[in-house]
Design a protein around this motif. Structure first.
Motif, PDB file in Angstrom:
ATOM      1  N   VAL A 112       0.876  -1.033   0.165  1.00 16.76           N
ATOM      2  CA  VAL A 112      -0.205   0.261   0.034  1.00 16.76           C
ATOM      3  C   VAL A 112       0.944   1.455   0.067  1.00 16.76           C
ATOM      4  O   VAL A 112       0.291   2.071  -0.897  1.00 16.76           O
ATOM      5  N   ALA A 113       1.401   1.038   0.616  1.00 19.68           N
ATOM      6  CA  ALA A 113       3.048   2.655   0.681  1.00 19.68           C
ATOM      7  C   ALA A 113       3.802   2.915  -0.661  1.00 19.68           C
ATOM      8  O   ALA A 113       3.471   3.589  -1.121  1.00 19.68           O
ATOM      9  N   LEU A 114       4.446   1.790  -0.870  1.00 19.58           N
ATOM     10  CA  LEU A 114       4.696   1.702  -2.276  1.00 19.58           C
ATOM     11  C   LEU A 114       4.069   2.344  -3.339  1.00 19.58           C
ATOM     12  O   LEU A 114       4.004   2.930  -3.874  1.00 19.58           O
ATOM     13  N   GLN A 115       2.489   1.255  -3.037  1.00 20.09           N
ATOM     14  CA  GLN A 115       2.070   1.785  -4.431  1.00 20.09           C
ATOM     15  C   GLN A 115       1.460   3.518  -4.083  1.00 20.09           C
ATOM     16  O   GLN A 115       1.568   3.699  -5.261  1.00 20.09           O
ATOM     17  N   ASN A 116       1.246   3.693  -3.458  1.00 22.37           N
ATOM     18  CA  ASN A 116       1.115   5.527  -3.335  1.00 22.37           C
ATOM     19  C   ASN A 116       2.216   6.142  -3.070  1.00 22.37           C
ATOM     20  O   ASN A 116       1.851   7.245  -3.901  1.00 22.37           O
ATOM     21  N   GLN A 117       3.162   6.023  -2.827  1.00 26.29           N
ATOM     22  CA  GLN A 117       4.653   6.448  -3.463  1.00 26.29           C
ATOM     23  C   GLN A 117       5.051   6.258  -5.194  1.00 26.29           C
ATOM     24  O   GLN A 117       5.520   7.306  -5.805  1.00 26.29           O
TER      25      GLN A 117
ATOM     26  N   VAL B  28       1.835  -0.277 -10.687  1.00 29.18           N
ATOM     27  CA  VAL B  28       0.753  -0.907 -10.265  1.00 29.18           C
ATOM     28  C   VAL B  28       1.286  -2.326  -9.645  1.00 29.18           C
ATOM     29  O   VAL B  28       1.553  -3.067  -9.712  1.00 29.18           O
ATOM     30  N   PHE B  29       0.865  -2.868  -7.934  1.00 27.67           N
ATOM     31  CA  PHE B  29       0.850  -3.657  -7.157  1.00 27.67           C
ATOM     32  C   PHE B  29      -0.571  -4.172  -7.667  1.00 27.67           C
ATOM     33  O   PHE B  29      -1.532  -3.504  -7.526  1.00 27.67           O
ATOM     34  N   LEU B  30      -0.766  -5.447  -8.070  1.00 30.45           N
ATOM     35  CA  LEU B  30      -1.884  -6.172  -8.626  1.00 30.45           C
ATOM     36  C   LEU B  30      -1.328  -7.269  -7.050  1.00 30.45           C
ATOM     37  O   LEU B  30      -0.691  -8.625  -7.040  1.00 30.45           O
ATOM     38  N   GLY B  31      -2.335  -7.564  -7.044  1.00 26.96           N
ATOM     39  CA  GLY B  31      -2.571  -8.759  -5.931  1.00 26.96           C
ATOM     40  C   GLY B  31      -3.628  -9.970  -6.471  1.00 26.96           C
ATOM     41  O   GLY B  31      -5.291  -9.274  -6.710  1.00 26.96           O
ATOM     42  N   ILE B  32      -3.562 -11.041  -6.946  1.00 25.51           N
ATOM     43  CA  ILE B  32      -3.877 -11.769  -7.835  1.00 25.51           C
ATOM     44  C   ILE B  32      -4.465 -13.465  -6.495  1.00 25.51           C
ATOM     45  O   ILE B  32      -3.524 -13.941  -5.629  1.00 25.51           O
TER      46      ILE B  32
ATOM     47  N   ASN C  81      -4.729  -0.466  -2.024  1.00 23.13           N
ATOM     48  CA  ASN C  81      -5.196   0.895  -2.728  1.00 23.13           C
ATOM     49  C   ASN C  81      -4.299   0.072  -4.050  1.00 23.13           C
ATOM     50  O   ASN C  81      -4.322   0.993  -4.788  1.00 23.13           O
ATOM     51  N   TYR C  82      -4.312  -0.928  -4.327  1.00 28.94           N
ATOM     52  CA  TYR C  82      -4.293  -1.235  -6.259  1.00 28.94           C
ATOM     53  C   TYR C  82      -5.611  -2.123  -5.561  1.00 28.94           C
ATOM     54  O   TYR C  82      -6.122  -3.187  -5.144  1.00 28.94           O
ATOM     55  N   PRO C  83      -5.124  -2.680  -7.312  1.00 27.78           N
ATOM     56  CA  PRO C  83      -6.735  -4.227  -7.822  1.00 27.78           C
ATOM     57  C   PRO C  83      -6.177  -5.705  -7.352  1.00 27.78           C
ATOM     58  O   PRO C  83      -5.239  -5.890  -6.913  1.00 27.78           O
ATOM     59  N   LEU C  84      -7.190  -5.783  -6.534  1.00 25.21           N
ATOM     60  CA  LEU C  84      -6.894  -7.116  -5.985  1.00 25.21           C
ATOM     61  C   LEU C  84      -7.997  -8.007  -7.224  1.00 25.21           C
ATOM     62  O   LEU C  84      -9.110  -7.535  -7.329  1.00 25.21           O
TER      63      LEU C  84
ATOM     64  N   GLU D 212       7.875 -14.750   1.651  1.00 20.97           N
ATOM     65  CA  GLU D 212       7.596 -13.042   1.683  1.00 20.97           C
ATOM     66  C   GLU D 212       8.354 -11.817   1.376  1.00 20.97           C
ATOM     67  O   GLU D 212       9.403 -12.501   1.272  1.00 20.97           O
ATOM     68  N   VAL D 213       8.192 -10.815  -0.054  1.00 21.37           N
ATOM     69  CA  VAL D 213       8.736  -9.908  -0.262  1.00 21.37           C
ATOM     70  C   VAL D 213       9.670  -8.307   1.020  1.00 21.37           C
ATOM     71  O   VAL D 213       8.406  -8.743   1.385  1.00 21.37           O
ATOM     72  N   SER D 214      10.575  -8.449   0.788  1.00 19.68           N
ATOM     73  CA  SER D 214      10.918  -7.170   1.901  1.00 19.68           C
ATOM     74  C   SER D 214      10.562  -5.503   1.003  1.00 19.68           C
ATOM     75  O   SER D 214      10.495  -5.995  -0.222  1.00 19.68           O
ATOM     76  N   LYS D 215      10.814  -5.089   1.652  1.00 23.04           N
ATOM     77  CA  LYS D 215      10.629  -3.531   1.226  1.00 23.04           C
ATOM     78  C   LYS D 215      11.270  -3.243   0.471  1.00 23.04           C
ATOM     79  O   LYS D 215      12.195  -2.414  -0.898  1.00 23.04           O
ATOM     80  N   ASP D 216      13.236  -3.523   1.021  1.00 18.42           N
ATOM     81  CA  ASP D 216      14.196  -3.223   0.558  1.00 18.42           C
ATOM     82  C   ASP D 216      14.074  -4.001  -1.202  1.00 18.42           C
ATOM     83  O   ASP D 216      14.929  -3.435  -1.668  1.00 18.42           O
ATOM     84  N   ASP D 217      14.271  -5.617  -0.957  1.00 13.99           N
ATOM     85  CA  ASP D 217      13.648  -5.506  -2.423  1.00 13.99           C
ATOM     86  C   ASP D 217      13.271  -5.196  -2.956  1.00 13.99           C
ATOM     87  O   ASP D 217      13.526  -5.406  -4.621  1.00 13.99           O
ATOM     88  N   LEU D 218      11.812  -4.767  -2.607  1.00 15.18           N
ATOM     89  CA  LEU D 218      11.091  -4.250  -3.937  1.00 15.18           C
ATOM     90  C   LEU D 218      11.591  -2.747  -4.007  1.00 15.18           C
ATOM     91  O   LEU D 218      11.901  -2.568  -5.550  1.00 15.18           O
ATOM     92  N   ILE D 219      12.734  -2.154  -3.432  1.00 17.00           N
ATOM     93  CA  ILE D 219      12.998  -0.825  -3.671  1.00 17.00           C
ATOM     94  C   ILE D 219      14.269  -0.816  -4.645  1.00 17.00           C
ATOM     95  O   ILE D 219      14.339  -0.297  -5.414  1.00 17.00           O
ATOM     96  N   PHE D 220      14.637  -1.907  -4.192  1.00 15.35           N
ATOM     97  CA  PHE D 220      16.312  -3.085  -5.469  1.00 15.35           C
ATOM     98  C   PHE D 220      16.033  -2.474  -6.181  1.00 15.35           C
ATOM     99  O   PHE D 220      16.579  -2.476  -7.462  1.00 15.35           O
ATOM    100  N   GLN D 221      14.804  -3.088  -6.175  1.00 17.64           N
ATOM    101  CA  GLN D 221      14.751  -4.248  -7.574  1.00 17.64           C
ATOM    102  C   GLN D 221      13.650  -2.938  -8.704  1.00 17.64           C
ATOM    103  O   GLN D 221      13.779  -2.946 -10.112  1.00 17.64           O
TER     104      GLN D 221
END
Length: 174
Positions: free
Chosen positions: A79-84, A91-95, A113-116, A156-165
């Motif tokens: 949610v936080a990274l989708q806002n950012q 786009v974050f997409l939850g399946i 705040n992203y599509p599910l 589980e994926v970390s915030k740091d991994d997402l930011i790095f990628q």
């Protein structure tokens, strides 16, 4: 006593081989970009969505379930990274690999705040198409603007991994 020692040694060896194989497969899976599989799923309102809808975007596709504690733990980060990053084409997409009613109730309790999208019983098969050989939940992939899966993460994926990628994929703001 001698047999017990041999059995213990074999068990330790098998465990080490399994951990090494998992690490190597995960590392290999993250080195070669592969095309994102096409899919069509419904959202919580019953509207059908196709993967082509997000063409040209950076997608973070997360396979998850309401009953999965690590899945629930990741959602505030998403949610936080989708806002950012929303304004930069992310786009974050939850399946959801879960029942529609459970997902709807969960969605009402969270400020997602992203599509599910609902995959219910077909979710595990779709996750395998995305490279989830271990059938892990959560399972997250990052898809670049060209529609190529460039990152896979079982568990589980970390915030740091997402930011790095994701950061190298972002277009510089002017």
């Amino acid at each position: 006593m001698k047999n017990t020692g041999l059995i213990l040694l074999a068990a330790v060896f098998a465990l080490a081989a399994g951990i090494l194989t998992k690490h190597l497969l995960t590392s290999l899976a993250n080195t070669e970009p592969t095309p994102m599989p096409a899919f069509t799923l419904s959202d919580l309102a019953g509207k059908t969505h196709s993967s082509a809808e997000w063409q040209g975007k950076i997608l973070v596709v997360n396979f998850w379930a309401t009953w999965c504690p690590p899945c629930r733990k990741e959602i505030p980060t998403f949610v936080a990274l989708q806002n950012q990053w929303a304004s930069q084409g992310v786009v974050f997409l939850g399946i959801a690999i879960d029942e529609a009613k459970a997902v709807k109730n969960f969605h009402e309790d969270m400020a997602i705040n992203y599509p599910l999208l609902l995959a219910e019983t077909t979710g595990a098969a779709l996750a395998r198409e995305f490279g989830d050989a271990m059938e892990a939940v959560p399972y997250t992939v990052i898809v670049n603007q060209q529609g190529q899966i460039i990152y896979r993460k079982p568990g589980e994926v970390s915030k740091d991994d997402l930011i790095f990628q994701i950061t190298p994929l972002l277009t510089p703001q002017k």
